[in-house]
Design a protein around this motif. Structure first.
Motif, mmCIF file in Angstrom:
data_model
loop_
_atom_site.group_PDB
_atom_site.id
_atom_site.type_symbol
_atom_site.label_atom_id
_atom_site.label_comp_id
_atom_site.label_asym_id
_atom_site.label_seq_id
_atom_site.Cartn_x
_atom_site.Cartn_y
_atom_site.Cartn_z
ATOM 1 N N LEU A 184 -44.852 8.014 7.533
ATOM 2 C CA LEU A 184 -44.437 6.613 7.431
ATOM 3 C C LEU A 184 -43.427 6.410 6.311
ATOM 4 O O LEU A 184 -42.459 5.650 6.454
ATOM 5 N N TYR A 192 -36.401 -1.007 9.536
ATOM 6 C CA TYR A 192 -37.319 -2.149 9.511
ATOM 7 C C TYR A 192 -36.587 -3.431 9.123
ATOM 8 O O TYR A 192 -36.896 -4.516 9.628
ATOM 9 N N THR A 210 -42.027 2.401 14.718
ATOM 10 C CA THR A 210 -42.968 3.247 13.972
ATOM 11 C C THR A 210 -43.468 4.421 14.807
ATOM 12 O O THR A 210 -43.394 5.582 14.371
#
Length: 297
Positions: A184, A192, A210
């Motif tokens: 991540l 994002y 993601t």
């Protein structure tokens, strides 16, 4: 001309000379044992008398394929493997999403979640045997506190395999979570920010950004967890010995029983070949699927 030709030949051979020691080591301790195991699977032999080895062809494979106990062992192994991998990866993924923050408290929680992974499997098995003890275990004490009856976790055929899955998930979820967090944190923040400007919702961001960006991490963890689950032995040996009524007996423990308890080396070798084949097939299918689904950054 000869000197130039010799120099070119030397440059060609030199890389292979560098890797030769590692290659010989790899062949000696990887390919040779696998090849010899396959050779032994075609023989009837015992650890008590290796000189009495007799060629039987496919008889060992025929025997285990007709053995109802072996069928149950394979089914148990598949249920345990897919149950452990699926629950562990899903739980780890959502834990990683929750713990992927910069505050100090989340760093402490990451360490707490990871801590079971560094404890030896023997210690973990002993701990959970006490927790699941039908008379003095903490789990039954909690159930009784809330008015539920005590449960025979490891002594009931309907729950023994699920209990082993619970132990495996508890031990492995921390490692998977930390790897997911690393994945991540490697995703560029710009993506994002662009999604936020486009007013993409959280679920859409999760599904479209993601998960695709985490696919190499998910692929790696799936392969590692699959192979590890197929090879489970310690928890079975310590906690259940394959019981009750073979409900927790799995391939590696079956191989151990045949070889070390019953001294039937031929059957143990044949079962090992089946295990090797299962792991190979699952790995191949996953690689084949990954070629179409994994997004390599």
């Amino acid at each position: 001309m000869k000197k130039r030709s010799l120099s070119r030949w030397t440059e060609t051979v030199r890389p292979y000379a560098y890797i030769m020691p590692a290659l010989l080591f790899f062949c000696l301790f990887f390919f040779f044992p696998i090849g010899y195991m396959i050779y032994l699977s075609f023989h009837d032999w015992s650890l008590l008398d290796l000189s009495a080895m007799e060629w039987v062809g496919l008889a060992n494979f025929q025997e285990i394929m007709l053995d109802s106990d072996f069928h149950l062992v394979v089914i148990n192994t598949i249920i345990y493997t897919f149950g452990t991998v699926a629950i562990s990866l899903v739980l780890s993924f959502f834990l990683a999403l929750w713990l992927n923050r910069q505050a100090k408290i989340y760093g402490i929680m990451q360490a707490a979640v990871f801590s079971p992974h560094i404890i030896s499997l023997v210690s973990v098995s002993m701990l959970w045997m006490w927790l699941m003890d039908p008379q003095y275990g903490l789990l039954n004490a909690i159930l009784e506190f809330f008015g539920f009856p005590a449960y025979t976790w490891l002594a009931d055929t309907s729950s023994a395999l699920l209990s082993l899955i619970l132990v495996s998930v508890w031990k492995g979820v921390g490692y998977n979570t930390i790897v997911f967090i690393a994945g991540l944190q490697s995703i560029p923040k710009d993506i994002y920010e662009a999604a936020s400007l486009d007013r993409a919702g959280k679920l859409r961001t999760l599904a479209k950004i993601t998960l695709p960006m985490l696919s190499p991490t998910l692929f790696f963890l799936t392969i590692i967890n699959l192979i590890s689950s197929f090879q489970v032995f310690d928890t079975i040996y310590i906690m259940t010995q394959g019981g009750p009524v073979n409900s927790t007996n799995m391939l590696v423990f079956y191989i151990y029983e045949q070889g070390m308890d019953f001294y039937n080396g031929g059957i143990a070798s044949a079962a090992s070949v089946v295990l090797l084949g299962l792991i190979g097939v699952m790995t191949f299918l996953h690689f084949w699927f990954a070629e179409r689904r994994v997004h390599y950054r």
